[in-house]
Design a protein around this motif. Structure first.
Motif, PDB file in Angstrom:
ATOM      1  N   GLY A  25       0.802  -1.212   0.000  1.00 47.42           N
ATOM      2  CA  GLY A  25       0.000   0.000   0.000  1.00 47.42           C
ATOM      3  C   GLY A  25       0.838   1.266   0.000  1.00 47.42           C
ATOM      4  N   GLY A  26       0.187   2.413  -0.094  1.00 45.68           N
ATOM      5  CA  GLY A  26       0.875   3.687  -0.030  1.00 45.68           C
ATOM      6  C   GLY A  26       1.413   4.142  -1.373  1.00 45.68           C
ATOM      7  N   PHE A  27       1.670   5.444  -1.460  1.00 44.49           N
ATOM      8  CA  PHE A  27       2.037   6.051  -2.734  1.00 44.49           C
ATOM      9  C   PHE A  27       3.362   5.554  -3.290  1.00 44.49           C
ATOM     10  CE2 PHE A  27       3.782   8.846   0.542  1.00 44.49           C
ATOM     11  CZ  PHE A  27       5.057   9.126   0.071  1.00 44.49           C
ATOM     12  N   VAL A  28       4.240   5.030  -2.431  1.00 43.12           N
ATOM     13  CA  VAL A  28       5.544   4.559  -2.902  1.00 43.12           C
ATOM     14  C   VAL A  28       5.385   3.394  -3.881  1.00 43.12           C
ATOM     15  CG1 VAL A  28       7.777   3.622  -2.189  1.00 43.12           C
ATOM     16  CG2 VAL A  28       6.646   5.322  -0.766  1.00 43.12           C
ATOM     17  N   GLY A  29       4.333   2.607  -3.712  1.00 36.88           N
ATOM     18  CA  GLY A  29       4.147   1.424  -4.545  1.00 36.88           C
ATOM     19  C   GLY A  29       3.504   1.670  -5.886  1.00 36.88           C
ATOM     20  N   LEU A  30       2.939   2.872  -6.105  1.00 34.56           N
ATOM     21  CA  LEU A  30       2.186   3.099  -7.350  1.00 34.56           C
ATOM     22  C   LEU A  30       3.043   2.978  -8.601  1.00 34.56           C
ATOM     23  CD1 LEU A  30      -0.439   3.721  -8.748  1.00 34.56           C
ATOM     24  CD2 LEU A  30      -0.052   6.162  -8.322  1.00 34.56           C
ATOM     25  N   PRO A  31       4.164   3.698  -8.727  1.00 32.78           N
ATOM     26  CA  PRO A  31       4.954   3.538  -9.959  1.00 32.78           C
ATOM     27  C   PRO A  31       5.498   2.125 -10.145  1.00 32.78           C
ATOM     28  CG  PRO A  31       6.157   4.873  -8.335  1.00 32.78           C
ATOM     29  CD  PRO A  31       4.760   4.696  -7.824  1.00 32.78           C
ATOM     30  N   VAL A  32       5.848   1.464  -9.049  1.00 30.01           N
ATOM     31  CA  VAL A  32       6.385   0.102  -9.143  1.00 30.01           C
ATOM     32  C   VAL A  32       5.301  -0.859  -9.633  1.00 30.01           C
ATOM     33  CG1 VAL A  32       7.547  -1.762  -7.905  1.00 30.01           C
ATOM     34  CG2 VAL A  32       7.988   0.607  -7.263  1.00 30.01           C
ATOM     35  N   GLY A  33       4.098  -0.724  -9.086  1.00 33.18           N
ATOM     36  CA  GLY A  33       3.007  -1.603  -9.496  1.00 33.18           C
ATOM     37  C   GLY A  33       2.625  -1.427 -10.949  1.00 33.18           C
ATOM     38  N   LEU A  34       2.609  -0.182 -11.413  1.00 30.63           N
ATOM     39  CA  LEU A  34       2.250   0.079 -12.814  1.00 30.63           C
ATOM     40  C   LEU A  34       3.285  -0.525 -13.763  1.00 30.63           C
ATOM     41  CD1 LEU A  34       1.022   3.786 -12.537  1.00 30.63           C
ATOM     42  CD2 LEU A  34      -0.382   1.749 -12.933  1.00 30.63           C
ATOM     43  N   VAL A  35       4.557  -0.365 -13.439  1.00 28.17           N
ATOM     44  CA  VAL A  35       5.607  -0.931 -14.285  1.00 28.17           C
ATOM     45  C   VAL A  35       5.576  -2.458 -14.231  1.00 28.17           C
ATOM     46  CG1 VAL A  35       8.107  -1.131 -14.616  1.00 28.17           C
ATOM     47  CG2 VAL A  35       7.090   1.097 -14.129  1.00 28.17           C
ATOM     48  N   ALA A  36       5.354  -3.014 -13.037  1.00 30.81           N
ATOM     49  CA  ALA A  36       5.268  -4.477 -12.913  1.00 30.81           C
ATOM     50  C   ALA A  36       4.136  -5.021 -13.778  1.00 30.81           C
ATOM     51  CB  ALA A  36       5.063  -4.865 -11.451  1.00 30.81           C
ATOM     52  N   GLY A  37       3.018  -4.314 -13.819  1.00 33.08           N
ATOM     53  CA  GLY A  37       1.900  -4.738 -14.650  1.00 33.08           C
ATOM     54  C   GLY A  37       2.255  -4.745 -16.122  1.00 33.08           C
ATOM     55  N   VAL A  38       2.954  -3.720 -16.582  1.00 30.50           N
ATOM     56  CA  VAL A  38       3.357  -3.624 -17.985  1.00 30.50           C
ATOM     57  C   VAL A  38       4.338  -4.736 -18.345  1.00 30.50           C
ATOM     58  CG1 VAL A  38       4.642  -2.224 -19.649  1.00 30.50           C
ATOM     59  CG2 VAL A  38       2.939  -1.147 -18.164  1.00 30.50           C
ATOM     60  N   LEU A  39       5.258  -5.042 -17.421  1.00 26.48           N
ATOM     61  CA  LEU A  39       6.281  -6.064 -17.680  1.00 26.48           C
ATOM     62  C   LEU A  39       5.818  -7.474 -17.311  1.00 26.48           C
ATOM     63  CD1 LEU A  39       9.484  -4.168 -16.413  1.00 26.48           C
ATOM     64  CD2 LEU A  39       8.647  -4.417 -18.761  1.00 26.48           C
ATOM     65  N   ARG A  40       4.562  -7.596 -16.916  1.00 27.06           N
ATOM     66  CA  ARG A  40       3.953  -8.889 -16.584  1.00 27.06           C
ATOM     67  C   ARG A  40       4.690  -9.596 -15.438  1.00 27.06           C
ATOM     68  NH1 ARG A  40       0.271 -10.426 -20.251  1.00 27.06           N
ATOM     69  NH2 ARG A  40       0.473 -12.631 -19.743  1.00 27.06           N
ATOM     70  N   ILE A  41       5.110  -8.803 -14.464  1.00 28.44           N
ATOM     71  CA  ILE A  41       5.690  -9.354 -13.230  1.00 28.44           C
ATOM     72  C   ILE A  41       4.543  -9.480 -12.228  1.00 28.44           C
ATOM     73  CG2 ILE A  41       7.351  -9.009 -11.373  1.00 28.44           C
ATOM     74  CD1 ILE A  41       8.882  -7.128 -13.286  1.00 28.44           C
ATOM     75  N   PRO A  42       4.285 -10.666 -11.695  1.00 30.04           N
ATOM     76  CA  PRO A  42       3.151 -10.819 -10.775  1.00 30.04           C
ATOM     77  C   PRO A  42       3.347 -10.007  -9.497  1.00 30.04           C
ATOM     78  CG  PRO A  42       4.534 -12.773 -10.729  1.00 30.04           C
ATOM     79  CD  PRO A  42       5.052 -11.916 -11.852  1.00 30.04           C
ATOM     80  N   TYR A  43       2.265  -9.386  -9.031  1.00 26.83           N
ATOM     81  CA  TYR A  43       2.346  -8.652  -7.761  1.00 26.83           C
ATOM     82  C   TYR A  43       1.105  -8.894  -6.916  1.00 26.83           C
ATOM     83  CZ  TYR A  43      -0.513  -4.951 -10.062  1.00 26.83           C
ATOM     84  OH  TYR A  43      -1.495  -4.243 -10.722  1.00 26.83           O
ATOM     85  N   VAL A  44       1.309  -8.797  -5.614  1.00 28.12           N
ATOM     86  CA  VAL A  44       0.209  -8.937  -4.657  1.00 28.12           C
ATOM     87  C   VAL A  44       0.135  -7.656  -3.837  1.00 28.12           C
ATOM     88  CG1 VAL A  44       0.384 -11.442  -4.552  1.00 28.12           C
ATOM     89  CG2 VAL A  44       1.676 -10.069  -2.930  1.00 28.12           C
ATOM     90  N   LEU A  45      -1.062  -7.325  -3.401  1.00 30.51           N
ATOM     91  CA  LEU A  45      -1.308  -6.115  -2.628  1.00 30.51           C
ATOM     92  C   LEU A  45      -1.718  -6.464  -1.206  1.00 30.51           C
ATOM     93  CD1 LEU A  45      -3.589  -4.179  -5.173  1.00 30.51           C
ATOM     94  CD2 LEU A  45      -1.097  -4.047  -4.975  1.00 30.51           C
ATOM     95  N   HIS A  46      -1.457  -5.549  -0.292  1.00 28.15           N
ATOM     96  CA  HIS A  46      -2.012  -5.660   1.046  1.00 28.15           C
ATOM     97  C   HIS A  46      -2.565  -4.311   1.453  1.00 28.15           C
ATOM     98  CE1 HIS A  46      -2.364  -5.875   5.429  1.00 28.15           C
ATOM     99  NE2 HIS A  46      -2.453  -7.174   5.272  1.00 28.15           N
ATOM    100  N   GLU A  47      -3.828  -4.292   1.869  1.00 27.82           N
ATOM    101  CA  GLU A  47      -4.490  -3.074   2.337  1.00 27.82           C
ATOM    102  C   GLU A  47      -4.840  -3.233   3.807  1.00 27.82           C
ATOM    103  OE1 GLU A  47      -5.568   0.269   3.003  1.00 27.82           O
ATOM    104  OE2 GLU A  47      -5.422   0.092   0.817  1.00 27.82           O
ATOM    105  N   SER A  48      -4.294  -2.364   4.645  1.00 30.19           N
ATOM    106  CA  SER A  48      -4.501  -2.483   6.086  1.00 30.19           C
ATOM    107  C   SER A  48      -5.829  -1.915   6.544  1.00 30.19           C
ATOM    108  CB  SER A  48      -3.373  -1.771   6.847  1.00 30.19           C
ATOM    109  OG  SER A  48      -2.139  -2.414   6.639  1.00 30.19           O
ATOM    110  N   ASP A  49      -6.282  -0.835   5.906  1.00 25.77           N
ATOM    111  CA  ASP A  49      -7.427  -0.084   6.420  1.00 25.77           C
ATOM    112  C   ASP A  49      -8.766  -0.602   5.913  1.00 25.77           C
ATOM    113  OD1 ASP A  49      -6.120   2.052   8.020  1.00 25.77           O
ATOM    114  OD2 ASP A  49      -5.180   2.534   6.103  1.00 25.77           O
ATOM    115  N   ALA A  50      -9.816  -0.074   6.522  1.00 27.91           N
ATOM    116  CA  ALA A  50     -11.166  -0.460   6.131  1.00 27.91           C
ATOM    117  C   ALA A  50     -11.533   0.099   4.762  1.00 27.91           C
ATOM    118  CB  ALA A  50     -12.169   0.032   7.180  1.00 27.91           C
ATOM    119  N   VAL A  51     -10.803   1.104   4.299  1.00 26.29           N
ATOM    120  CA  VAL A  51     -11.037   1.716   2.992  1.00 26.29           C
ATOM    121  C   VAL A  51      -9.776   1.548   2.145  1.00 26.29           C
ATOM    122  CG1 VAL A  51     -11.579   3.858   1.782  1.00 26.29           C
ATOM    123  CG2 VAL A  51     -12.572   3.424   4.035  1.00 26.29           C
TER     124      VAL A  51
END
Length: 420
Positions: free
Chosen positions: A138-164
């Protein structure tokens, strides 16, 4: 196996991520782990990595044979400043400085985000440097990494701590292999494709957060310098601190000390502004000679919180989980203006379950005595404190770190099967 872990921007993202890394290295000791974070948390994570194994940072020169387990690297990222319930005119109402801080902060955030995209792409475009799986906490630090991982087809998993779900996780959830949550979520709000990826895992916490016996609690009080026969109230705004909590404590502290010992975690950001409270902290021959002690922060939070008879805290999901694991009675003071109002929703959900007491930040700032009265009532009611602690503890998921580790390995194996 190569695993890339990304977290930062908030201390609440670091503790769970490090707990998962610990599980990974216990089960798969030859795993190569990289932890990417923003500049603010780089040194913190490097210190934690060094405590766990052979941690090394990008600024260190070491031979390849010593580069084991955890490598910590900085990554550019941009935070977009949003405040729950505030419209454009509200920023003007709060003054030109606030308005321009938000505007220029978001311009800087956009630049940081674009730099992060470029930096991540350049790092991951080389196949031999690519991880087998990415864990985004989670958090803004992961946004550019996640987008690039998606483009390069590198699998990623997310974790969300909050209720939202935060903005980053909402953007990245479509291409995620798995979406783990810290609390139960209403999956019917999401498409079938997203809903089947969601699993309530809980929030990973370090193993030292566990219930303590009465005798151990008394020992912890004495080790901290407090009178073991007096009830101890610990007030914390997290690693950076809470200006509003600190201000309210300064108003009510004298009356509160008539009834209990008090420990205040003022936070690294606000500690220097609270030094006047040191007048209440008296020492004699290296021993605490008063019922008050203040820290900026401490690496021994499990011991400080473990010593408490009552905890007053912000409503961040990671802190709540640590308190649940410790089985502590808690008063939550959520800050209503955070994006998505997630702290308020965290606190409201637990308050309805009679797992915590709650005082809204805005109400506390109007009248700090509201917090004082709530503390006094709970200190006088042993039965209610025990009930709150039990109810909160029932929501803890002690296997969260292990399950999150399993999800990461499953995501890596699933991608490998798809490619064969």
């Amino acid at each position: 196996m190569k695993v890339l872990v990304v977290g930062g921007g908030s201390g609440g993202h670091i503790t769970p991520a490090m707990s998962v890394i610990r599980e990974l290295l216990l089960k798969y000791p030859n795993t190569q782990v990289e932890f990417w974070t923003d500049r603010k948390y780089y040194k913190n994570i490097l210190n934690l990595a060094n405590e766990m194994s052979v941690g090394w940072g990008e600024e260190e020169e070491k031979s390849r044979k010593n580069r084991q387990y955890i490598r910590v690297r900085k990554v550019f990222a941009g935070k977009f400043r949003r405040y729950h319930g505030l419209k454009l005119k509200d920023y003007f109402d709060q003054g030109a400085r606030t308005f321009f801080d938000v505007v220029f902060g978001n311009v800087a955030g956009a630049v940081g985000f674009l730099m992060g995209l470029t930096q991540t792409f350049l790092r991951l475009i080389i196949k031999r440097q690519r991880p087998d799986v990415v864990f985004l906490k989670g958090g803004f630090v992961g946004l550019p990494v996640g987008l690039v991982a998606g483009v390069l087809r590198i699998p990623y998993v997310l974790h969300e701590s909050d209720a939202v779900f935060g903005l980053t996780n909402r953007i990245l959830m479509k291409k995620a292999v798995k979406i783990a949550t810290g609390v139960p979520v209403e999956v019917e709000k999401y498409s079938e494709e997203i809903a089947k990826k969601i699993e309530w895992v809980g929030i990973p916490v370090a193993p030292e957060f566990m219930p303590v016996s009465a005798s151990m609690q008394n020992n912890l009080k004495r080790e901290l310098g407090f009178n073991s026969r007096k009830k101890l109230v610990v007030i914390t705004g997290g690693s950076q601190g809470s200006e509003h909590l600190n201000m309210s404590v300064s108003v009510i502290l004298e009356k509160l000390l008539e009834k209990a010992s008090v420990g205040l975690i003022a936070g690294r950001k606000y500690y220097d502004t609270m030094l006047e409270l040191k007048d209440f902290e008296k020492w004699s021959r290296a021993k605490l000679d008063s019922d008050f002690r203040m820290w900026n922060f401490s690496p021994k939070m499990s011991e400080i919180l473990g010593a408490a008879d009552l905890v007053v805290s912000r409503a961040g999901a990671t802190t709540i989980t640590e308190l649940a694991a410790l089985k502590k009675p808690v008063i939550l003071v959520p800050f209503e203006k955070l994006p998505g109002g997630h702290q308020t929703k965290n606190a409201e959900r637990l308050s309805k379950s009679e797992a915590v007491e709650m005082v809204l930040d805005s109400k506390m700032m109007e009248k700090p005595e509201l917090l004082l009265n709530k503390i006094f009532k709970l200190l006088d009611d042993d039965e209610k404190r025990e009930r709150l602690a039990n109810n909160l503890h029932e929501l803890a998921k002690p296997e969260a770190s292990k399950r999150m580790m399993e999800i990461i390995v499953e995501a890596k194996n699933k991608k490998r099967v798809e490619n064969e």
